[in-house]
Design a protein around this motif. Structure first.
Motif, PDB file in Angstrom:
ATOM      1  N   ILE A  52      -3.611   4.314  -0.397  1.00 37.06           N
ATOM      2  CA  ILE A  52      -3.672   2.894  -0.792  1.00 37.06           C
ATOM      3  C   ILE A  52      -4.823   2.644  -1.778  1.00 37.06           C
ATOM      4  O   ILE A  52      -4.659   1.914  -2.749  1.00 37.06           O
ATOM      5  CB  ILE A  52      -3.804   1.993   0.451  1.00 37.06           C
ATOM      6  N   ILE A  70       4.856   0.363  -3.775  1.00 37.21           N
ATOM      7  CA  ILE A  70       3.875  -0.422  -3.018  1.00 37.21           C
ATOM      8  C   ILE A  70       3.044  -1.298  -3.957  1.00 37.21           C
ATOM      9  O   ILE A  70       2.686  -2.424  -3.620  1.00 37.21           O
ATOM     10  CB  ILE A  70       2.952   0.517  -2.181  1.00 37.21           C
ATOM     11  N   ASP A  71       2.798  -0.771  -5.175  1.00 41.14           N
ATOM     12  CA  ASP A  71       2.023  -1.538  -6.145  1.00 41.14           C
ATOM     13  C   ASP A  71       2.734  -2.857  -6.490  1.00 41.14           C
ATOM     14  O   ASP A  71       2.089  -3.920  -6.528  1.00 41.14           O
ATOM     15  CB  ASP A  71       1.865  -0.694  -7.429  1.00 41.14           C
ATOM     16  N   TYR A  96       4.999  -4.421  -4.639  1.00 41.92           N
ATOM     17  CA  TYR A  96       5.010  -5.291  -3.449  1.00 41.92           C
ATOM     18  C   TYR A  96       3.645  -5.971  -3.261  1.00 41.92           C
ATOM     19  O   TYR A  96       3.568  -7.125  -2.855  1.00 41.92           O
ATOM     20  CB  TYR A  96       5.368  -4.490  -2.184  1.00 41.92           C
ATOM     21  N   THR A  97       2.579  -5.220  -3.579  1.00 39.48           N
ATOM     22  CA  THR A  97       1.234  -5.790  -3.442  1.00 39.48           C
ATOM     23  C   THR A  97       1.047  -6.938  -4.428  1.00 39.48           C
ATOM     24  O   THR A  97       0.544  -8.007  -4.062  1.00 39.48           O
ATOM     25  CB  THR A  97       0.166  -4.693  -3.685  1.00 39.48           C
ATOM     26  N   SER A 112      -2.184  -8.205   2.215  1.00 37.77           N
ATOM     27  CA  SER A 112      -1.052  -7.422   1.692  1.00 37.77           C
ATOM     28  C   SER A 112      -1.108  -5.982   2.186  1.00 37.77           C
ATOM     29  O   SER A 112      -0.070  -5.362   2.394  1.00 37.77           O
ATOM     30  CB  SER A 112      -0.974  -7.501   0.165  1.00 37.77           C
ATOM     31  N   ILE A 113      -2.318  -5.460   2.421  1.00 38.51           N
ATOM     32  CA  ILE A 113      -2.415  -4.087   2.949  1.00 38.51           C
ATOM     33  C   ILE A 113      -1.867  -4.038   4.375  1.00 38.51           C
ATOM     34  O   ILE A 113      -1.038  -3.185   4.707  1.00 38.51           O
ATOM     35  CB  ILE A 113      -3.880  -3.587   2.899  1.00 38.51           C
ATOM     36  N   LEU A 124       4.714   1.935   4.541  1.00 44.77           N
ATOM     37  CA  LEU A 124       4.384   3.373   4.540  1.00 44.77           C
ATOM     38  C   LEU A 124       4.636   3.982   5.915  1.00 44.77           C
ATOM     39  O   LEU A 124       5.176   5.086   6.035  1.00 44.77           O
ATOM     40  CB  LEU A 124       2.921   3.583   4.125  1.00 44.77           C
ATOM     41  N   SER A 159       1.786  -3.103   2.847  1.00 42.35           N
ATOM     42  CA  SER A 159       1.642  -1.686   2.476  1.00 42.35           C
ATOM     43  C   SER A 159       1.713  -0.768   3.695  1.00 42.35           C
ATOM     44  O   SER A 159       2.524   0.171   3.728  1.00 42.35           O
ATOM     45  CB  SER A 159       0.311  -1.459   1.750  1.00 42.35           C
ATOM     46  N   TYR A 208       3.827   5.991  -1.912  1.00 44.55           N
ATOM     47  CA  TYR A 208       3.214   4.829  -2.579  1.00 44.55           C
ATOM     48  C   TYR A 208       3.927   4.555  -3.906  1.00 44.55           C
ATOM     49  O   TYR A 208       4.167   3.406  -4.257  1.00 44.55           O
ATOM     50  CB  TYR A 208       1.721   5.090  -2.821  1.00 44.55           C
TER      51      TYR A 208
END
Lengths: 238, 284
Positions: free
Chosen positions: B85, B178-179, B181-182, B195-196, B204, B200, B173
């Motif tokens: 992450i 994931i980027d 979605y973040t 968001s993590i 994951l 994320s 990732y």
């Protein structure tokens, strides 16, 4: 003007993606931005959303410069080309996401999400996971997720480009209805002529990092560079 | 059932090289544990199974093996997820992407010897601490090898599994976007921490769950590391089974096979769980 963009410039390495863009948009209006791939329209939206940073210029929302505000604090929602539903959350929780992170009471969240599901005709799908619904339904969920937090501005980056013709037409109609119902202020990026004409109260054309806003739909149709006339000729000569 | 000849061939290959040896091995272990085969066995009996459960050694051994696997896996998953992450770009190219492969080149036995030398009571770390004046005597260093809490085993297993999970999560990732979605979560008002933890990590974890279970299966059967770095009691399943099968008392051999039968049933149950979890993933 509710949204005022002044002299935005952006360069990636050697390429000037946005040369000098300025425009204003009144509240509760949708501005269509038509343009070919790579003309800088997505970058412009990302700069307004705070996802990308401009090299020069500034963005004013309701008279306030939002240049130094982080994307999560701007309250501007950027809708990607794909619906990008969170795959770990069901339809209900996807729509509720913005409310949960704002720590609203559970009863309020439930009521608002149920109303939104109703507006989007998604009630029977509320417990389904994203991989269990169709492309059009996913896009509706993405709309619901954005609308429920009542953002002052929504940025739509070719939101229907991955849908088939029929679903696309349904979604365009749905957008018109909810834009009116929720008094949405939006920038609607598309590379589809018909969609640009249908969706916007105002229409603009972006080319080579420059944006031109047309006074009227007639002016847009009459301009050679938009390609409307050649499209009309094509259908007339068929 | 088979529409093309190639399907029959591929099924036969799968059956001969994957299913048949497993079925035969399992059948042999079951028959041996119930006294049906084996030089010293005299026909069907439950004695071996009853003897196995006369004390809690086997149960403790399974719990201990599971604990070691869970502890080392938890640390590996947490650390590698944090790396993916926070530093995914660094680990997707350049020197870091090569360095992360390094521990994969260590066989378990080599890693076990290394950590025995490094973490031992009079080992390298102990001597460094003594030279730096952190401890007054070399022997004052806490015992991390053959210790009560199996810290040495957990560290060694963590070292061995970290590259696998780091590569898995840095890959996921990218592929799971994931980027994007973040960015989307941030655009909807989420802070980075939100968001993590809300997006994320759950994505994951969900995507890697089958790998985690498979790695757990692999780690629960670990032999070399617990043998070299662990105490004589409790023993891990593999160490206990090998002791029963190969050591001094020939009458213990059926019990060794009984342990292998239990182990196989647990592993197959976990595999069923993985297959069930992966089922019903479809797009409309």
């Amino acid at each position: 003007m509710f949204l005022q963009v002044n002299h935005i410039q952006k360069k990636y390495k050697d390429k000037q993606v946005i040369q000098d863009v300025s425009f204003g948009l009144e509240a509760h209006q949708t501005l269509s931005i038509l343009g070919k791939s790579g003309c800088g329209k997505s970058t412009l939206l990302k700069i307004i959303a705070g996802i990308e940073e401009q090299d020069n210029g500034h963005v004013l929302l309701n008279g306030k410069n939002i240049g130094n505000i982080k994307s999560n604090e701007r309250n501007i929602v950027y809708l990607f080309q794909e619906p990008l539903l969170f795959p770990n959350l069901n339809v209900f929780e996807n729509i509720a996401f913005g409310l949960r992170i704002r720590k609203l009471a559970s009863a309020d969240i439930e009521q608002k999400v149920e109303e939104m599901l109703d507006s989007l005709e998604l009630k029977e799908h509320s417990k389904k996971m994203p991989h269990q619904i169709s492309g059009g339904q996913k896009q509706r969920v993405a709309f619901g997720r954005a609308l429920i937090i009542n953002p002052p501005l929504i940025l739509l980056d070719e939101p229907f480009s991955s849908l088939d013709v029929e679903t696309r037409a349904t979604m365009q109609q749905l957008y018109k209805t909810i834009a009116k119902k929720f008094k949405i202020t939006a920038l609607f990026v598309t590379h589809d002529l018909k969609e640009a004409l249908l969706m916007g109260n105002r229409i603009s054309y972006m080319d080579n990092g420059l944006l031109e806003i047309f006074e009227s739909k007639k002016a847009f149709i009459d301009a050679d560079k938009t390609g409307v006339k050649s499209e009309i000729n094509f259908w007339n000569n068929l | 059932m088979f529409k093309k000849p190639i399907n029959i061939i591929s099924f036969l290959l799968l059956f001969v090289f994957a299913i048949l040896p497993l079925v035969l091995g399992f059948g042999f272990a079951v028959a041996y544990s119930f006294g049906l085969i084996g030089v010293l066995n005299k026909g069907f009996t439950l004695e071996n199974w009853l003897a196995l459960f006369e004390n809690n050694d086997v149960v403790i051994s399974f719990i201990y093996s599971a604990w070691l696997a869970i502890a080392s896996l938890t640390i590996s998953v947490v650390v590698s997820m944090a790396i993916a992450i926070n530093f995914n770009k660094k680990f997707s190219k350049g020197i870091y992407s090569y360095l992360v492969y390094m521990p994969l080149a260590f066989p378990s036995i080599v890693a076990a010897f290394f950590f025995a030398q490094f973490l031992g009571n009079a080992g390298i770390l102990s001597r460094i601490c003594y030279q730096l004046g952190i401890i007054d005597k070399i022997q004052s260093f806490p015992n991390l090898i053959n210790d009560q809490y199996s810290i040495g085993i957990i560290i060694a297993q963590f070292f061995l599994s970290l590259p696998f999970f780091t590569l898995l999560y840095t890959g996921l990732y990218q592929t799971e976007r994931i980027d994007d979605y973040t960015k989307l979560a941030n655009s909807l008002g989420a802070k980075n921490r939100q968001s993590i933890f809300r997006i994320s990590i759950p994505i994951l974890f969900k995507k890697s769950f089958p790998n985690i279970v498979l790695y757990f299966i692999f780690k629960i059967g670990a032999y070399e590391v617990p043998l070299l770095l662990g105490r004589s009691s409790p023993e891990t399943v593999s160490v206990l089974a090998v002791r029963k099968l190969q050591k001094f008392n020939l009458y213990d051999i059926p019990q060794g096979y009984a342990i292998a039968v239990i182990y196989t049933i647990i592993i197959l149950s976990l595999l069923m769980l993985v297959l069930k979890t992966n089922k019903n993933e479809y797009d409309i």
